[in-house]
Design a protein around this motif. Structure first.
Motif, PDB file in Angstrom:
ATOM      1  N   ASP A 115       0.861  -1.145   0.010  1.00  0.00           N
ATOM      2  CA  ASP A 115      -0.049  -0.111  -0.130  1.00  0.00           C
ATOM      3  C   ASP A 115       1.074   1.347  -0.099  1.00  0.00           C
ATOM      4  O   ASP A 115       0.462   2.103  -0.408  1.00  0.00           O
ATOM      5  CB  ASP A 115      -0.931   0.055   1.334  1.00  0.00           C
ATOM      6  N   VAL A 116       2.027   1.196   0.295  1.00  0.00           N
ATOM      7  CA  VAL A 116       2.915   2.347   0.518  1.00  0.00           C
ATOM      8  C   VAL A 116       4.368   2.500   0.028  1.00  0.00           C
ATOM      9  O   VAL A 116       4.965   3.093  -0.236  1.00  0.00           O
ATOM     10  CB  VAL A 116       3.145   2.622   1.773  1.00  0.00           C
ATOM     11  N   MET A 117       4.573   1.169  -0.591  1.00  0.00           N
ATOM     12  CA  MET A 117       5.861   1.064  -1.415  1.00  0.00           C
ATOM     13  C   MET A 117       6.255   1.693  -2.714  1.00  0.00           C
ATOM     14  O   MET A 117       5.304   2.161  -3.197  1.00  0.00           O
ATOM     15  CB  MET A 117       6.313  -0.526  -1.392  1.00  0.00           C
ATOM     16  N   GLY A 118       7.573   2.031  -2.763  1.00  0.00           N
ATOM     17  CA  GLY A 118       7.678   2.562  -4.128  1.00  0.00           C
ATOM     18  C   GLY A 118       7.871   1.527  -5.035  1.00  0.00           C
ATOM     19  O   GLY A 118       8.522   0.239  -4.768  1.00  0.00           O
ATOM     20  N   ARG A 119       7.314   1.398  -6.417  1.00  0.00           N
ATOM     21  CA  ARG A 119       7.097   0.575  -7.288  1.00  0.00           C
ATOM     22  C   ARG A 119       8.418   0.446  -8.166  1.00  0.00           C
ATOM     23  O   ARG A 119       8.415  -0.364  -8.824  1.00  0.00           O
ATOM     24  CB  ARG A 119       6.116   0.873  -8.179  1.00  0.00           C
ATOM     25  N   VAL A 120       9.413   1.473  -7.963  1.00  0.00           N
ATOM     26  CA  VAL A 120      10.693   1.256  -8.621  1.00  0.00           C
ATOM     27  C   VAL A 120      11.649   0.335  -7.747  1.00  0.00           C
ATOM     28  O   VAL A 120      12.063   0.707  -6.609  1.00  0.00           O
ATOM     29  CB  VAL A 120      11.039   2.646  -8.813  1.00  0.00           C
ATOM     30  N   ALA A 121      12.117  -0.548  -8.416  1.00  0.00           N
ATOM     31  CA  ALA A 121      13.187  -1.386  -7.840  1.00  0.00           C
ATOM     32  C   ALA A 121      14.604  -0.992  -7.889  1.00  0.00           C
ATOM     33  O   ALA A 121      15.096  -0.996  -8.925  1.00  0.00           O
ATOM     34  CB  ALA A 121      13.228  -2.800  -8.238  1.00  0.00           C
ATOM     35  N   THR A 135       8.473 -15.995  -6.384  1.00  0.00           N
ATOM     36  CA  THR A 135       9.746 -16.143  -7.270  1.00  0.00           C
ATOM     37  C   THR A 135      11.186 -15.499  -6.563  1.00  0.00           C
ATOM     38  O   THR A 135      12.280 -15.903  -6.867  1.00  0.00           O
ATOM     39  CB  THR A 135       9.752 -15.087  -8.374  1.00  0.00           C
ATOM     40  N   GLY A 136      10.804 -14.743  -5.407  1.00  0.00           N
ATOM     41  CA  GLY A 136      11.920 -14.219  -4.722  1.00  0.00           C
ATOM     42  C   GLY A 136      12.579 -12.967  -5.410  1.00  0.00           C
ATOM     43  O   GLY A 136      13.532 -12.189  -4.970  1.00  0.00           O
ATOM     44  N   ARG A 137      12.139 -12.478  -6.466  1.00  0.00           N
ATOM     45  CA  ARG A 137      12.577 -11.349  -7.364  1.00  0.00           C
ATOM     46  C   ARG A 137      12.145 -10.006  -6.719  1.00  0.00           C
ATOM     47  O   ARG A 137      10.831 -10.126  -6.216  1.00  0.00           O
ATOM     48  CB  ARG A 137      12.038 -11.488  -8.844  1.00  0.00           C
ATOM     49  N   ILE A 138      13.037  -9.183  -6.757  1.00  0.00           N
ATOM     50  CA  ILE A 138      12.685  -7.814  -6.413  1.00  0.00           C
ATOM     51  C   ILE A 138      11.482  -7.165  -7.089  1.00  0.00           C
ATOM     52  O   ILE A 138      11.343  -7.109  -8.321  1.00  0.00           O
ATOM     53  CB  ILE A 138      14.007  -7.053  -6.434  1.00  0.00           C
ATOM     54  N   VAL A 139      10.548  -6.490  -6.606  1.00  0.00           N
ATOM     55  CA  VAL A 139       9.566  -5.920  -7.355  1.00  0.00           C
ATOM     56  C   VAL A 139       9.308  -4.440  -6.795  1.00  0.00           C
ATOM     57  O   VAL A 139       8.294  -3.668  -7.249  1.00  0.00           O
ATOM     58  CB  VAL A 139       8.248  -6.774  -7.062  1.00  0.00           C
ATOM     59  N   GLY A 140      10.186  -4.017  -5.895  1.00  0.00           N
ATOM     60  CA  GLY A 140      10.097  -2.574  -5.337  1.00  0.00           C
ATOM     61  C   GLY A 140      10.749  -2.311  -4.158  1.00  0.00           C
ATOM     62  O   GLY A 140      11.487  -3.392  -3.959  1.00  0.00           O
ATOM     63  N   THR A 141      10.752  -1.148  -3.783  1.00  0.00           N
ATOM     64  CA  THR A 141      11.581  -0.692  -2.501  1.00  0.00           C
ATOM     65  C   THR A 141      10.772  -0.186  -1.615  1.00  0.00           C
ATOM     66  O   THR A 141      10.013   0.771  -1.848  1.00  0.00           O
ATOM     67  CB  THR A 141      12.698   0.142  -2.898  1.00  0.00           C
ATOM     68  N   LEU A 142      10.884  -0.310  -0.247  1.00  0.00           N
ATOM     69  CA  LEU A 142      10.167   0.428   0.725  1.00  0.00           C
ATOM     70  C   LEU A 142      11.267   1.266   1.464  1.00  0.00           C
ATOM     71  O   LEU A 142      12.378   0.948   1.980  1.00  0.00           O
ATOM     72  CB  LEU A 142       9.545  -0.813   1.721  1.00  0.00           C
TER      73      LEU A 142
END
Length: 218
Positions: A7-13, A126-133
């Motif tokens: 709900d709050v994370m950045g969508r850019v990894a 998958t364990g893949r990165i999808v964003g950054t908090l």
């Protein structure tokens, strides 16, 4: 309802590959105005994190090429990082991650305990990165609209019709009347656990004292 990371994370990894150079890491930090970047493998799975502190060792350690066998493990690690030139050599590992379904409260606790400014968000399958908090993402819960906060507070009350709720800059005032003092305390604690609540002003009155007060020992 609990607010989740999604709900709050950045969508850019914000990430670099293991073979990324020192200059590429600095460029990524500057581009996204962050103090750390996630290091990922070829399958986009986080393997570590490079922070500004890791990079500063390059400048702060003038004797990085002189390593003594009597040095502590920490000091030896600092020397190695000071001489490093790629993300794989510079990074702190393993990477500490969260998933989109992690509650913001749990993520905030993890950041505090581990002294982290940001966390990679990974797909739980998958364990893949999808964003950054980022820390600033976590703090967004304290700037929520009052109506949204009041709705979440009412959802945790035992009888929504028996209580009044008012939110002002994260401070929630709860009014009403219950039978026992322990019920008033339980209401206060339930409201305090709602994400986005800065403080609780309890104006709930009670009819009967049901808490045992033990006198001090003489």
């Amino acid at each position: 309802m609990s607010i989740q990371v999604k709900d709050v994370m950045g969508r850019v990894a914000i990430a670099v590959l293991e073979e990324a150079s020192f200059a590429e890491i600095v460029a990524a930090m500057k581009r996204f105005a962050v103090g750390a970047v996630t290091v990922i493998d070829a399958d986009r799975r986080p393997v570590g994190v490079v922070s500004e502190d890791d990079l500063l060792l390059k400048e702060a350690d003038p004797v990085r090429h002189s390593v003594s066998m009597f040095e502590s493990r920490r000091r030896r690690s600092e020397h190695e990082k000071a001489a490093a030139v790629t993300a794989a050599e510079l990074m702190t590992f393993p990477a500490i991650t969260v998933t989109p379904g992690t509650t913001v409260r749990d993520a905030a606790r993890l950041m505090h305990d581990k002294r982290l400014k940001q966390l990679p968000v990974i797909d739980p399958v998958t364990g893949r990165i999808v964003g950054t908090l980022h820390q600033r993402d976590v703090l967004r819960v304290f700037t929520r609209p009052a109506a949204d906060l009041e709705a979440d507070v009412r959802a945790v009350l035992p009888d929504t019709g028996a209580f009044s709720v008012e939110a002002d800059n994260g401070v929630v005032t709860v009014g009403g009347r219950v039978r026992h003092r322990s019920q008033a305390i339980a209401v206060t604690e339930a409201v305090r656990k709602v994400e986005g609540v800065v403080d609780v002003v309890c104006e709930v009155s009670f009819e009967k004292e049901d808490l045992l007060i033990v006198p001090p020992l003489l």
